[in-house]
Scaffold this motif. Structure first.
Motif, PDB file in Angstrom:
ATOM      1  N   SER A 155       0.882  -1.282   0.078  1.00  0.00           N
ATOM      2  CA  SER A 155      -0.095   0.015  -0.021  1.00  0.00           C
ATOM      3  C   SER A 155       0.802   1.276  -0.141  1.00  0.00           C
ATOM      4  CB  SER A 155      -0.897  -0.037   1.289  1.00  0.00           C
ATOM      5  OG  SER A 155      -0.257   0.102   2.603  1.00  0.00           O
ATOM      6  N   CYS A 156       0.328   2.211  -0.738  1.00  0.00           N
ATOM      7  CA  CYS A 156       0.874   3.711  -0.654  1.00  0.00           C
ATOM      8  C   CYS A 156       0.099   4.771  -0.402  1.00  0.00           C
ATOM      9  CB  CYS A 156       1.601   4.070  -1.596  1.00  0.00           C
ATOM     10  SG  CYS A 156       2.352   5.468  -1.810  1.00  0.00           S
ATOM     11  N   THR A 157       0.124   5.632   1.131  1.00  0.00           N
ATOM     12  CA  THR A 157      -0.927   6.164   1.433  1.00  0.00           C
ATOM     13  C   THR A 157      -0.369   7.531   1.638  1.00  0.00           C
ATOM     14  OG1 THR A 157      -1.807   4.424   2.623  1.00  0.00           O
ATOM     15  CG2 THR A 157      -2.719   6.601   3.221  1.00  0.00           C
ATOM     16  N   GLY A 187       2.124  15.849   2.897  1.00  0.00           N
ATOM     17  CA  GLY A 187       2.524  15.716   1.662  1.00  0.00           C
ATOM     18  C   GLY A 187       3.339  14.361   1.568  1.00  0.00           C
ATOM     19  N   ARG A 188       3.860  13.872   2.438  1.00  0.00           N
ATOM     20  CA  ARG A 188       4.755  12.543   2.351  1.00  0.00           C
ATOM     21  C   ARG A 188       3.774  11.231   2.332  1.00  0.00           C
ATOM     22  NH1 ARG A 188       8.730  13.027   7.586  1.00  0.00           N
ATOM     23  NH2 ARG A 188       6.970  12.829   8.464  1.00  0.00           N
ATOM     24  N   PHE A 189       4.686  10.093   1.937  1.00  0.00           N
ATOM     25  CA  PHE A 189       3.704   8.897   1.856  1.00  0.00           C
ATOM     26  C   PHE A 189       4.164   7.873   2.531  1.00  0.00           C
ATOM     27  CE2 PHE A 189       3.494  11.462  -1.971  1.00  0.00           C
ATOM     28  CZ  PHE A 189       2.112  11.299  -2.664  1.00  0.00           C
ATOM     29  N   GLY A 217      17.691   5.106   1.895  1.00  0.00           N
ATOM     30  CA  GLY A 217      17.732   4.572   0.577  1.00  0.00           C
ATOM     31  C   GLY A 217      16.783   4.878  -0.247  1.00  0.00           C
ATOM     32  N   THR A 218      16.490   4.063  -1.052  1.00  0.00           N
ATOM     33  CA  THR A 218      15.443   4.456  -2.266  1.00  0.00           C
ATOM     34  C   THR A 218      14.304   3.046  -2.200  1.00  0.00           C
ATOM     35  OG1 THR A 218      16.701   3.549  -4.107  1.00  0.00           O
ATOM     36  CG2 THR A 218      16.647   5.907  -3.316  1.00  0.00           C
ATOM     37  N   ILE A 219      13.103   3.402  -2.750  1.00  0.00           N
ATOM     38  CA  ILE A 219      12.290   2.128  -3.301  1.00  0.00           C
ATOM     39  C   ILE A 219      11.647   2.740  -4.818  1.00  0.00           C
ATOM     40  CG2 ILE A 219      10.119   1.132  -2.970  1.00  0.00           C
ATOM     41  CD1 ILE A 219      10.260   1.643   0.217  1.00  0.00           C
ATOM     42  N   ASN A 220      12.076   1.697  -5.603  1.00  0.00           N
ATOM     43  CA  ASN A 220      12.014   2.260  -6.953  1.00  0.00           C
ATOM     44  C   ASN A 220      12.641   3.569  -7.432  1.00  0.00           C
ATOM     45  OD1 ASN A 220      10.885  -0.138  -7.887  1.00  0.00           O
ATOM     46  ND2 ASN A 220       8.428   0.526  -7.972  1.00  0.00           N
ATOM     47  N   GLY A 221      13.467   3.833  -6.801  1.00  0.00           N
ATOM     48  CA  GLY A 221      14.185   5.065  -6.905  1.00  0.00           C
ATOM     49  C   GLY A 221      13.632   6.442  -6.109  1.00  0.00           C
ATOM     50  N   VAL A 222      12.723   6.179  -5.399  1.00  0.00           N
ATOM     51  CA  VAL A 222      12.124   7.301  -4.606  1.00  0.00           C
ATOM     52  C   VAL A 222      12.711   7.208  -3.126  1.00  0.00           C
ATOM     53  CG1 VAL A 222       9.920   8.111  -3.507  1.00  0.00           C
ATOM     54  CG2 VAL A 222       9.966   7.096  -5.648  1.00  0.00           C
ATOM     55  N   PRO A 223      13.256   8.326  -2.745  1.00  0.00           N
ATOM     56  CA  PRO A 223      13.969   8.335  -1.512  1.00  0.00           C
ATOM     57  C   PRO A 223      13.028   8.124  -0.397  1.00  0.00           C
ATOM     58  CG  PRO A 223      14.461  10.440  -2.870  1.00  0.00           C
ATOM     59  CD  PRO A 223      13.055   9.631  -3.433  1.00  0.00           C
ATOM     60  N   LEU A 224      13.663   7.260   0.454  1.00  0.00           N
ATOM     61  CA  LEU A 224      13.115   6.834   1.885  1.00  0.00           C
ATOM     62  C   LEU A 224      13.750   7.865   2.804  1.00  0.00           C
ATOM     63  CD1 LEU A 224      11.675   4.743   3.918  1.00  0.00           C
ATOM     64  CD2 LEU A 224      14.070   3.694   3.896  1.00  0.00           C
ATOM     65  N   LEU A 225      12.553   8.585   3.453  1.00  0.00           N
ATOM     66  CA  LEU A 225      13.024   9.598   4.540  1.00  0.00           C
ATOM     67  C   LEU A 225      13.335   8.858   6.144  1.00  0.00           C
ATOM     68  CD1 LEU A 225      10.348  12.207   3.469  1.00  0.00           C
ATOM     69  CD2 LEU A 225      12.780  12.052   2.745  1.00  0.00           C
ATOM     70  N   GLN A 226      12.522   7.724   6.201  1.00  0.00           N
ATOM     71  CA  GLN A 226      12.728   7.004   7.442  1.00  0.00           C
ATOM     72  C   GLN A 226      11.578   5.796   7.551  1.00  0.00           C
ATOM     73  OE1 GLN A 226      10.816   9.190  11.066  1.00  0.00           O
ATOM     74  NE2 GLN A 226      12.695   8.359  12.108  1.00  0.00           N
ATOM     75  N   ALA A 227      12.160   4.927   8.136  1.00  0.00           N
ATOM     76  CA  ALA A 227      11.190   3.590   8.362  1.00  0.00           C
ATOM     77  C   ALA A 227      11.005   3.541   9.783  1.00  0.00           C
ATOM     78  CB  ALA A 227      12.021   2.461   7.912  1.00  0.00           C
ATOM     79  N   ILE A 228       9.864   3.421  10.131  1.00  0.00           N
ATOM     80  CA  ILE A 228       9.130   3.444  11.592  1.00  0.00           C
ATOM     81  C   ILE A 228       8.499   2.353  11.977  1.00  0.00           C
ATOM     82  CG2 ILE A 228       9.451   6.014  11.705  1.00  0.00           C
ATOM     83  CD1 ILE A 228       6.336   5.948  11.482  1.00  0.00           C
ATOM     84  N   GLN A 229       8.411   2.005  13.091  1.00  0.00           N
ATOM     85  CA  GLN A 229       7.442   0.917  13.643  1.00  0.00           C
ATOM     86  C   GLN A 229       6.074   1.309  14.101  1.00  0.00           C
ATOM     87  OE1 GLN A 229       8.174  -2.467  13.383  1.00  0.00           O
ATOM     88  NE2 GLN A 229       6.009  -2.820  14.168  1.00  0.00           N
ATOM     89  N   ILE A 263       8.220   5.897   5.291  1.00  0.00           N
ATOM     90  CA  ILE A 263       8.176   7.112   4.943  1.00  0.00           C
ATOM     91  C   ILE A 263       8.861   7.678   3.848  1.00  0.00           C
ATOM     92  CG2 ILE A 263       7.853   9.545   6.021  1.00  0.00           C
ATOM     93  CD1 ILE A 263       7.615   8.438   8.885  1.00  0.00           C
ATOM     94  N   MET A 264       8.144   7.833   2.731  1.00  0.00           N
ATOM     95  CA  MET A 264       8.658   8.356   1.338  1.00  0.00           C
ATOM     96  C   MET A 264       8.383   9.746   1.063  1.00  0.00           C
ATOM     97  SD  MET A 264       9.579   5.280   0.867  1.00  0.00           S
ATOM     98  CE  MET A 264      10.373   5.506  -0.937  1.00  0.00           C
ATOM     99  N   GLU A 265       9.628  10.227   0.283  1.00  0.00           N
ATOM    100  CA  GLU A 265       9.343  11.538  -0.111  1.00  0.00           C
ATOM    101  C   GLU A 265       8.190  11.758  -1.304  1.00  0.00           C
ATOM    102  OE1 GLU A 265      12.617  13.870  -2.993  1.00  0.00           O
ATOM    103  OE2 GLU A 265      13.176  13.616  -0.734  1.00  0.00           O
ATOM    104  N   GLY A 266       8.115  10.477  -1.969  1.00  0.00           N
ATOM    105  CA  GLY A 266       6.894  10.746  -3.047  1.00  0.00           C
ATOM    106  C   GLY A 266       6.204   9.309  -3.039  1.00  0.00           C
ATOM    107  N   PRO A 267       5.303   9.318  -4.042  1.00  0.00           N
ATOM    108  CA  PRO A 267       4.634   7.860  -3.951  1.00  0.00           C
ATOM    109  C   PRO A 267       5.221   6.822  -4.713  1.00  0.00           C
ATOM    110  CG  PRO A 267       3.859   9.472  -5.687  1.00  0.00           C
ATOM    111  CD  PRO A 267       4.629  10.347  -4.999  1.00  0.00           C
TER     112      PRO A 267
END
Length: 210
Positions: free
Chosen positions: A20-22, A27-29, A50-62, A70-74
């Motif tokens: 899922s991507c919400t 404005g973040r995803f 790092g990146t997911i499909n080239g989109v920057p990962l800002l932070q991973a959280i539990q 938490i992604m910069e874009g969709p």
């Protein structure tokens, strides 16, 4: 539930699926994956980058039982390529591993590590005194830490009673969900910056070379 591949693998790239991507109000995803290599913020260790499909990962959280990226874009649901920032992962891994070594060294003097912050630039281990702790100076602790690092012990990861246990060689294992160096020598020099005892607790600040 997201499979935490970093528990058993040191890989920095893999293919997975976006569940899922919400979009969020800021404005973040928020992205949920079927499996991930990204270590989230927690246990005193900062989040991977790092990146997911080239989109920057800002932070991973539990978030409860869900691991949220938490992604910069969709990122569209479906197949996705993960790429972990190797430099950031390596630094976080060395800091976290150093925290274990400091904890093990402290136990020799009768102090038990109960809390740690492994953020680069703000590394800290907090100890509680066991029955009768021995007098310990920052110099004595540093000597013991250096000896443990220089043993060049290899990492061992096991599981017991549902807990992931991490150690090196014959050293005492700790239950831990973080990332750790393959060999203690990879940690490098651990510099103790400050030691302070207050209300029965001992706080030790440390740093590593970047």
């Amino acid at each position: 539930m997201t499979e935490r591949v970093y528990y058993t693998s040191d890989a920095l790239e893999m293919e997975t699926d976006v569940v899922s991507c919400t979009r969020q109000e800021d404005g973040r995803f928020h992205v949920v994956l079927s499996a991930t290599l990204f270590h989230p913020q927690g246990g005193g260790q900062p989040s991977d980058r790092g990146t997911i499909n080239g989109v920057p990962l800002l932070q991973a959280i539990q978030d409860g039982h869900t691991l949220v990226h938490i992604m910069e874009g969709p990122v569209q649901p479906g197949k996705a390529h993960l790429l972990v920032d190797a430099e950031v992962r390596n630094l976080h891994t060395r800091y976290h591993s150093a925290g274990h070594i400091i904890g093990l060294a402290g136990e020799k003097f009768g102090w038990l590590g109960v809390k740690g912050n492994h953020k680069p630039g703000d590394g800290r281990i907090v100890f509680d005194a066991l029955a009768t702790p021995e007098p310990m100076t920052i110099e004595a602790l540093a000597t013991e830490i250096g000896a443990l690092v220089q043993r060049s012990e290899s990492r061992i990861i096991t599981e017991a009673e549902g807990k992931r246990l991490v150690t090196w060689g014959t050293l005492k294992p700790y239950a831990c969900g973080g990332t750790h160096v393959l060999n203690t020598a990879e940690i490098g020099d651990i510099r103790l910056i400050k030691m302070k005892e207050k209300k029965g607790q001992l706080s030790v600040q440390y740093e590593l070379d970047a």
